[in-house]
Structure formats: structure tokens, C-alpha cells
Design a protein around this motif. Structure first.
Motif, PDB file in Angstrom:
ATOM      1  N   VAL A   2       0.715  -1.374   0.115  1.00 34.01           N
ATOM      2  CA  VAL A   2       0.074  -0.230   0.013  1.00 34.01           C
ATOM      3  C   VAL A   2       0.970   1.170   0.057  1.00 34.01           C
ATOM      4  CG1 VAL A   2      -1.767   1.302   1.282  1.00 34.01           C
ATOM      5  CG2 VAL A   2      -1.853  -1.204   1.422  1.00 34.01           C
ATOM      6  N   GLN A   3       0.630   2.094  -0.916  1.00 30.35           N
ATOM      7  CA  GLN A   3       0.976   3.478  -0.784  1.00 30.35           C
ATOM      8  C   GLN A   3       0.326   4.494  -0.419  1.00 30.35           C
ATOM      9  OE1 GLN A   3       1.384   1.585  -4.028  1.00 30.35           O
ATOM     10  NE2 GLN A   3       3.201   0.653  -3.054  1.00 30.35           N
ATOM     11  N   LEU A   4       0.830   5.592   0.415  1.00 31.95           N
ATOM     12  CA  LEU A   4       0.206   6.385   1.261  1.00 31.95           C
ATOM     13  C   LEU A   4       0.700   7.880   0.864  1.00 31.95           C
ATOM     14  CD1 LEU A   4      -0.735   4.948   4.494  1.00 31.95           C
ATOM     15  CD2 LEU A   4      -2.173   5.048   2.384  1.00 31.95           C
ATOM     16  N   VAL A   5       0.417   8.765   0.311  1.00 33.02           N
ATOM     17  CA  VAL A   5       0.959  10.074  -0.001  1.00 33.02           C
ATOM     18  C   VAL A   5      -0.037  11.062   0.566  1.00 33.02           C
ATOM     19  CG1 VAL A   5       1.601  11.655  -1.770  1.00 33.02           C
ATOM     20  CG2 VAL A   5       1.810   8.989  -2.085  1.00 33.02           C
ATOM     21  N   GLU A   6       0.517  11.919   1.521  1.00 33.21           N
ATOM     22  CA  GLU A   6      -0.410  12.861   2.463  1.00 33.21           C
ATOM     23  C   GLU A   6       0.091  14.397   1.633  1.00 33.21           C
ATOM     24  OE1 GLU A   6       1.566  10.542   5.703  1.00 33.21           O
ATOM     25  OE2 GLU A   6       2.150  11.365   3.978  1.00 33.21           O
ATOM     26  N   SER A   7      -1.002  15.403   1.656  1.00 31.38           N
ATOM     27  CA  SER A   7      -0.910  16.500   1.160  1.00 31.38           C
ATOM     28  C   SER A   7      -1.690  17.564   1.904  1.00 31.38           C
ATOM     29  CB  SER A   7      -1.296  16.552  -0.491  1.00 31.38           C
ATOM     30  OG  SER A   7      -2.772  15.926  -0.580  1.00 31.38           O
ATOM     31  N   GLY A   8      -1.589  18.882   1.801  1.00 29.36           N
ATOM     32  CA  GLY A   8      -2.403  19.650   2.326  1.00 29.36           C
ATOM     33  C   GLY A   8      -1.929  20.446   3.598  1.00 29.36           C
ATOM     34  N   GLY A   9      -0.729  20.073   3.921  1.00 28.92           N
ATOM     35  CA  GLY A   9       0.082  20.730   5.067  1.00 28.92           C
ATOM     36  C   GLY A   9       0.424  22.110   4.661  1.00 28.92           C
ATOM     37  N   GLY A  10       0.772  23.061   5.800  1.00 32.43           N
ATOM     38  CA  GLY A  10       1.306  24.241   5.570  1.00 32.43           C
ATOM     39  C   GLY A  10       1.190  24.917   6.899  1.00 32.43           C
ATOM     40  N   SER A  11       1.196  26.564   6.668  1.00 34.34           N
ATOM     41  CA  SER A  11       1.206  27.314   7.614  1.00 34.34           C
ATOM     42  C   SER A  11      -0.036  27.941   7.905  1.00 34.34           C
ATOM     43  CB  SER A  11       2.620  28.049   7.530  1.00 34.34           C
ATOM     44  OG  SER A  11       3.743  27.595   7.366  1.00 34.34           O
ATOM     45  N   VAL A  12      -0.351  28.146   9.216  1.00 28.97           N
ATOM     46  CA  VAL A  12      -1.552  28.816   9.310  1.00 28.97           C
ATOM     47  C   VAL A  12      -1.652  29.476  10.685  1.00 28.97           C
ATOM     48  CG1 VAL A  12      -2.846  26.841  10.593  1.00 28.97           C
ATOM     49  CG2 VAL A  12      -4.443  28.369   9.391  1.00 28.97           C
ATOM     50  N   GLN A  13      -2.494  30.295  11.042  1.00 31.85           N
ATOM     51  CA  GLN A  13      -2.635  31.392  12.222  1.00 31.85           C
ATOM     52  C   GLN A  13      -3.434  30.276  13.147  1.00 31.85           C
ATOM     53  OE1 GLN A  13      -3.808  35.379  11.357  1.00 31.85           O
ATOM     54  NE2 GLN A  13      -1.723  35.845  11.015  1.00 31.85           N
ATOM     55  N   PRO A  14      -3.071  30.710  14.462  1.00 28.98           N
ATOM     56  CA  PRO A  14      -3.975  29.919  15.568  1.00 28.98           C
ATOM     57  C   PRO A  14      -5.392  30.291  15.113  1.00 28.98           C
ATOM     58  CG  PRO A  14      -2.308  30.860  16.323  1.00 28.98           C
ATOM     59  CD  PRO A  14      -2.088  31.283  14.984  1.00 28.98           C
ATOM     60  N   GLY A  15      -6.355  29.442  15.302  1.00 31.74           N
ATOM     61  CA  GLY A  15      -7.857  29.543  14.980  1.00 31.74           C
ATOM     62  C   GLY A  15      -8.084  29.089  13.719  1.00 31.74           C
ATOM     63  N   GLY A  16      -7.116  29.039  12.847  1.00 36.54           N
ATOM     64  CA  GLY A  16      -7.340  28.777  11.292  1.00 36.54           C
ATOM     65  C   GLY A  16      -7.766  27.272  11.162  1.00 36.54           C
ATOM     66  N   SER A  17      -7.807  27.073   9.716  1.00 33.84           N
ATOM     67  CA  SER A  17      -8.016  25.570   9.513  1.00 33.84           C
ATOM     68  C   SER A  17      -7.302  25.040   8.419  1.00 33.84           C
ATOM     69  CB  SER A  17      -9.539  25.548   8.908  1.00 33.84           C
ATOM     70  OG  SER A  17     -10.584  26.081   9.866  1.00 33.84           O
ATOM     71  N   LEU A  18      -7.035  23.793   8.169  1.00 37.24           N
ATOM     72  CA  LEU A  18      -6.418  23.391   7.260  1.00 37.24           C
ATOM     73  C   LEU A  18      -7.178  21.635   6.936  1.00 37.24           C
ATOM     74  CD1 LEU A  18      -2.718  23.520   7.987  1.00 37.24           C
ATOM     75  CD2 LEU A  18      -3.818  24.735   5.941  1.00 37.24           C
ATOM     76  N   ARG A  19      -7.181  21.275   5.545  1.00 33.16           N
ATOM     77  CA  ARG A  19      -7.639  19.981   5.297  1.00 33.16           C
ATOM     78  C   ARG A  19      -6.768  19.129   4.823  1.00 33.16           C
ATOM     79  NH1 ARG A  19     -12.253  17.369   1.324  1.00 33.16           N
ATOM     80  NH2 ARG A  19     -10.907  18.082  -0.299  1.00 33.16           N
ATOM     81  N   LEU A  20      -6.043  18.034   5.379  1.00 37.83           N
ATOM     82  CA  LEU A  20      -5.354  17.282   5.054  1.00 37.83           C
ATOM     83  C   LEU A  20      -5.835  16.116   4.101  1.00 37.83           C
ATOM     84  CD1 LEU A  20      -2.939  16.770   8.132  1.00 37.83           C
ATOM     85  CD2 LEU A  20      -2.845  18.414   6.419  1.00 37.83           C
ATOM     86  N   SER A  21      -5.281  15.471   3.115  1.00 37.14           N
ATOM     87  CA  SER A  21      -5.523  14.513   2.305  1.00 37.14           C
ATOM     88  C   SER A  21      -4.615  13.258   2.313  1.00 37.14           C
ATOM     89  CB  SER A  21      -5.872  15.008   0.874  1.00 37.14           C
ATOM     90  OG  SER A  21      -7.038  16.000   0.869  1.00 37.14           O
ATOM     91  N   CYS A  22      -5.118  12.366   2.235  1.00 36.16           N
ATOM     92  CA  CYS A  22      -4.015  11.009   2.202  1.00 36.16           C
ATOM     93  C   CYS A  22      -4.590  10.074   0.846  1.00 36.16           C
ATOM     94  CB  CYS A  22      -3.909  10.307   3.267  1.00 36.16           C
ATOM     95  SG  CYS A  22      -3.014   9.066   3.234  1.00 36.16           S
ATOM     96  N   ALA A  23      -3.754  10.014  -0.262  1.00 33.85           N
ATOM     97  CA  ALA A  23      -4.318   9.276  -1.425  1.00 33.85           C
ATOM     98  C   ALA A  23      -3.592   7.839  -1.216  1.00 33.85           C
ATOM     99  CB  ALA A  23      -3.848  10.098  -2.747  1.00 33.85           C
ATOM    100  N   ALA A  24      -4.217   6.665  -1.316  1.00 31.06           N
ATOM    101  CA  ALA A  24      -4.151   5.673  -0.899  1.00 31.06           C
ATOM    102  C   ALA A  24      -3.969   4.817  -2.497  1.00 31.06           C
ATOM    103  CB  ALA A  24      -4.661   4.772  -0.041  1.00 31.06           C
ATOM    104  N   SER A  25      -2.961   3.957  -2.666  1.00 35.22           N
ATOM    105  CA  SER A  25      -3.029   3.066  -3.699  1.00 35.22           C
ATOM    106  C   SER A  25      -2.298   2.044  -3.427  1.00 35.22           C
ATOM    107  CB  SER A  25      -2.479   3.916  -5.108  1.00 35.22           C
ATOM    108  OG  SER A  25      -1.108   4.426  -4.754  1.00 35.22           O
ATOM    109  N   GLY A  26      -2.186   0.838  -4.516  1.00 36.36           N
ATOM    110  CA  GLY A  26      -1.425  -0.186  -4.170  1.00 36.36           C
ATOM    111  C   GLY A  26      -2.186  -1.295  -5.348  1.00 36.36           C
TER     112      GLY A  26
END
Length: 121
Positions: A2-26
Motif C-alpha cells: 500500500v502506498q500512502l501520500v499525504e498533502s495539504g499541510g502548510g502554515s496557518v495562524q491560530p484559529g485557522g483551518s487546514l484539510r489534509l488529504s491522503c491518497a492511497a493506492s497499491g
């Protein structure tokens, strides 16, 4: 395998939002056959469990520090795992990892390479 690849990280101020994704394959991989999870590791700390979701998404669990702020979900049509992170705090700063296992009772067998999340003003 199984291969897993994350994305969506970054820098944000307190109180902010982010959405991480993980694409799975194999090879011969069926996404709905795997329990999926998110972990994180802050500098100088051990890797910790953040959230998990079972095969069809009907059951989820969270570590206490993120309950009410983070939401884990999965889209079997896209073979993708998500982590919606709201009301982010500086203590959420870490490298976030996607993980998978075939059975609930298994150890986490498969890991992504991680994506960095920085929360600061």
C-alpha cells in the motif's frame, strides 16, 4: 503493498483551518478493506495517534486533544482519507502522517511520508 501520500499541510495562524488529504493506492488494493488513521509527531516528541476511521467510515475515534476540532473522513470512490482541522492551536504543530492497517487488531502496517503543519502567529 500500500502506498500512502499525504498533502495539504502548510502554515496557518491560530484559529485557522487546514484539510489534509491522503491518497492511497497499491496492487490489488481495495481502500474499503483498510482501517485508516492519522498520526502526528511534534519536534522532540513521540508520534501520537490523532484520529482513526474504520472500513466504511461508520466508526471514528479521536484523541482527546482534537475532539470537536478535527474530523476524519474517507472517500472510497477516490481512495482518499481526509483530516479536516479547525480551530488550530500552536500545539497542533507537527508532521502529520497517514497510516493504514488491514484489521482493527493489527499494528499500523503502512505509512505515508508525512506533511508538515505549522500553527503560529
Amino acid at each position: 503493498q500500500v502506498q500512502l501520500v499525504e498533502s495539504g499541510g502548510g502554515s496557518v495562524q491560530p484559529g485557522g483551518s487546514l484539510r489534509l488529504s491522503c491518497a492511497a493506492s497499491g496492487r490489488s488494493f481495495l481502500f474499503s478493506n483498510y482501517v485508516m488513521g492519522w498520526f502526528r509527531q511534534a519536534p522532540g516528541k513521540e508520534r501520537e495517534f490523532v484520529a482513526g476511521i474504520r472500513f466504511t467510515g461508520s466508526s471514528t475515534e479521536y484523541t482527546d486533544s482534537v475532539k470537536g476540532r478535527f474530523t476524519i473522513s474517507r472517500d472510497s470512490a477516490k481512495n482518499t482519507l481526509y483530516l479536516q482541522m479547525n480551530s488550530l492551536k500552536p500545539e497542533d504543530t507537527a508532521v502529520y502522517y497517514c497510516a493504514a492497517k488491514f484489521r482493527v487488531s493489527d499494528s499500523w502496517n503502512f505509512w505515508g511520508q508525512g506533511t508538515q503543519v505549522n500553527v503560529s502567529s
